[in-house]
Design a protein around this motif. Structure first.
Motif, PDB file in Angstrom:
ATOM      1  N   ARG A  57     -28.207 -13.851  40.826  1.00  0.00           N
ATOM      2  CA  ARG A  57     -27.189 -14.648  41.507  1.00  0.00           C
ATOM      3  C   ARG A  57     -26.639 -15.739  40.584  1.00  0.00           C
ATOM      4  O   ARG A  57     -25.417 -15.967  40.525  1.00  0.00           O
ATOM      5  CB  ARG A  57     -27.799 -15.272  42.760  1.00  0.00           C
ATOM      6  CG  ARG A  57     -26.832 -16.030  43.583  1.00  0.00           C
ATOM      7  CD  ARG A  57     -27.505 -16.522  44.832  1.00  0.00           C
ATOM      8  NE  ARG A  57     -26.586 -17.372  45.559  1.00  0.00           N
ATOM      9  CZ  ARG A  57     -26.936 -18.309  46.391  1.00  0.00           C
ATOM     10  NH1 ARG A  57     -28.198 -18.514  46.645  1.00  0.00           N
ATOM     11  NH2 ARG A  57     -26.046 -19.041  46.996  1.00  0.00           N
ATOM     12  N   LEU A  58     -27.544 -16.403  39.861  1.00  0.00           N
ATOM     13  CA  LEU A  58     -27.093 -17.415  38.902  1.00  0.00           C
ATOM     14  C   LEU A  58     -26.248 -16.799  37.795  1.00  0.00           C
ATOM     15  O   LEU A  58     -25.229 -17.366  37.382  1.00  0.00           O
ATOM     16  CB  LEU A  58     -28.295 -18.126  38.292  1.00  0.00           C
ATOM     17  CG  LEU A  58     -28.954 -19.212  39.117  1.00  0.00           C
ATOM     18  CD1 LEU A  58     -30.175 -19.743  38.382  1.00  0.00           C
ATOM     19  CD2 LEU A  58     -27.994 -20.321  39.418  1.00  0.00           C
ATOM     20  N   LEU A  59     -26.665 -15.663  37.291  1.00  0.00           N
ATOM     21  CA  LEU A  59     -25.900 -15.006  36.220  1.00  0.00           C
ATOM     22  C   LEU A  59     -24.515 -14.602  36.692  1.00  0.00           C
ATOM     23  O   LEU A  59     -23.524 -14.802  35.981  1.00  0.00           O
ATOM     24  CB  LEU A  59     -26.663 -13.780  35.709  1.00  0.00           C
ATOM     25  CG  LEU A  59     -27.856 -14.063  34.809  1.00  0.00           C
ATOM     26  CD1 LEU A  59     -28.599 -12.768  34.516  1.00  0.00           C
ATOM     27  CD2 LEU A  59     -27.405 -14.699  33.520  1.00  0.00           C
ATOM     28  N   ARG A  66     -32.397 -26.925  42.533  1.00  0.00           N
ATOM     29  CA  ARG A  66     -32.381 -26.696  41.091  1.00  0.00           C
ATOM     30  C   ARG A  66     -33.745 -26.296  40.579  1.00  0.00           C
ATOM     31  O   ARG A  66     -33.866 -25.500  39.661  1.00  0.00           O
ATOM     32  CB  ARG A  66     -31.952 -27.957  40.364  1.00  0.00           C
ATOM     33  CG  ARG A  66     -30.498 -28.146  40.305  1.00  0.00           C
ATOM     34  CD  ARG A  66     -30.188 -29.292  39.376  1.00  0.00           C
ATOM     35  NE  ARG A  66     -28.841 -29.742  39.619  1.00  0.00           N
ATOM     36  CZ  ARG A  66     -28.383 -30.909  39.288  1.00  0.00           C
ATOM     37  NH1 ARG A  66     -29.166 -31.767  38.681  1.00  0.00           N
ATOM     38  NH2 ARG A  66     -27.148 -31.239  39.553  1.00  0.00           N
ATOM     39  N   ARG A  72     -22.810 -15.871  39.131  1.00  0.00           N
ATOM     40  CA  ARG A  72     -22.010 -17.063  39.405  1.00  0.00           C
ATOM     41  C   ARG A  72     -21.515 -17.689  38.098  1.00  0.00           C
ATOM     42  O   ARG A  72     -20.398 -18.193  38.021  1.00  0.00           O
ATOM     43  CB  ARG A  72     -22.847 -18.080  40.170  1.00  0.00           C
ATOM     44  CG  ARG A  72     -22.030 -19.283  40.592  1.00  0.00           C
ATOM     45  CD  ARG A  72     -22.826 -20.283  41.349  1.00  0.00           C
ATOM     46  NE  ARG A  72     -23.281 -19.712  42.610  1.00  0.00           N
ATOM     47  CZ  ARG A  72     -24.257 -20.234  43.330  1.00  0.00           C
ATOM     48  NH1 ARG A  72     -24.891 -21.301  42.933  1.00  0.00           N
ATOM     49  NH2 ARG A  72     -24.613 -19.671  44.455  1.00  0.00           N
ATOM     50  N   ALA A  73     -22.353 -17.622  37.068  1.00  0.00           N
ATOM     51  CA  ALA A  73     -21.972 -18.228  35.788  1.00  0.00           C
ATOM     52  C   ALA A  73     -20.870 -17.442  35.089  1.00  0.00           C
ATOM     53  O   ALA A  73     -20.042 -18.017  34.388  1.00  0.00           O
ATOM     54  CB  ALA A  73     -23.194 -18.327  34.880  1.00  0.00           C
ATOM     55  N   PHE A  74     -20.842 -16.132  35.261  1.00  0.00           N
ATOM     56  CA  PHE A  74     -19.873 -15.310  34.544  1.00  0.00           C
ATOM     57  C   PHE A  74     -18.711 -14.836  35.400  1.00  0.00           C
ATOM     58  O   PHE A  74     -17.949 -13.971  34.987  1.00  0.00           O
ATOM     59  CB  PHE A  74     -20.576 -14.102  33.920  1.00  0.00           C
ATOM     60  CG  PHE A  74     -21.494 -14.491  32.791  1.00  0.00           C
ATOM     61  CD1 PHE A  74     -20.974 -14.992  31.611  1.00  0.00           C
ATOM     62  CD2 PHE A  74     -22.864 -14.391  32.940  1.00  0.00           C
ATOM     63  CE1 PHE A  74     -21.811 -15.359  30.577  1.00  0.00           C
ATOM     64  CE2 PHE A  74     -23.708 -14.754  31.921  1.00  0.00           C
ATOM     65  CZ  PHE A  74     -23.189 -15.246  30.733  1.00  0.00           C
ATOM     66  N   SER A  75     -18.560 -15.378  36.595  1.00  0.00           N
ATOM     67  CA  SER A  75     -17.416 -14.955  37.418  1.00  0.00           C
ATOM     68  C   SER A  75     -16.362 -16.026  37.476  1.00  0.00           C
ATOM     69  O   SER A  75     -16.500 -17.112  37.054  1.00  0.00           O
ATOM     70  CB  SER A  75     -17.891 -14.644  38.832  1.00  0.00           C
ATOM     71  OG  SER A  75     -18.400 -15.789  39.472  1.00  0.00           O
TER      72      SER A  75
END
Length: 91
Positions: free
Chosen positions: A84-86, A42, A88-91
């Protein structure tokens, strides 16, 4: 309590309840078997962002080629981590 047979409606409700409990137990087993992500992951992306900004400032002030190359490597990894975070957050 008398041992009377269940009505059709009661049997259907009982079957739905048993089915829901089976699904819930399967879900609990899957969650329990899922790998736990370490806590240091994190903090990795914010640390990389701070490191890349520090390397940017040091590279601009010193113009040392190794500092500029290190900035390029760390910045690229930081941007890829953010994407990658973006995604993962929007899929």
């Amino acid at each position: 309590m008398s041992a009377r047979p269940l009505t059709d409606r009661e049997q259907q409700a009982w079957a739905e309840l048993e089915s829901a409990l089976r699904r819930d137990r399967r879900f609990e087993r899957r969650v329990a078997a899922a790998p736990v992500r370490p806590r240091w992951r994190r903090a990795l992306l914010p640390l990389m962002a701070v490191l890349s900004m520090t390397l940017l400032v040091v590279g601009v002030t010193s113009s040392h080629p190794l500092v500029i190359a290190a900035f390029g490597v760390v910045w690229t990894a930081t941007v890829l981590g953010v994407f990658r975070l973006l995604f993962r957050a929007f899929s």
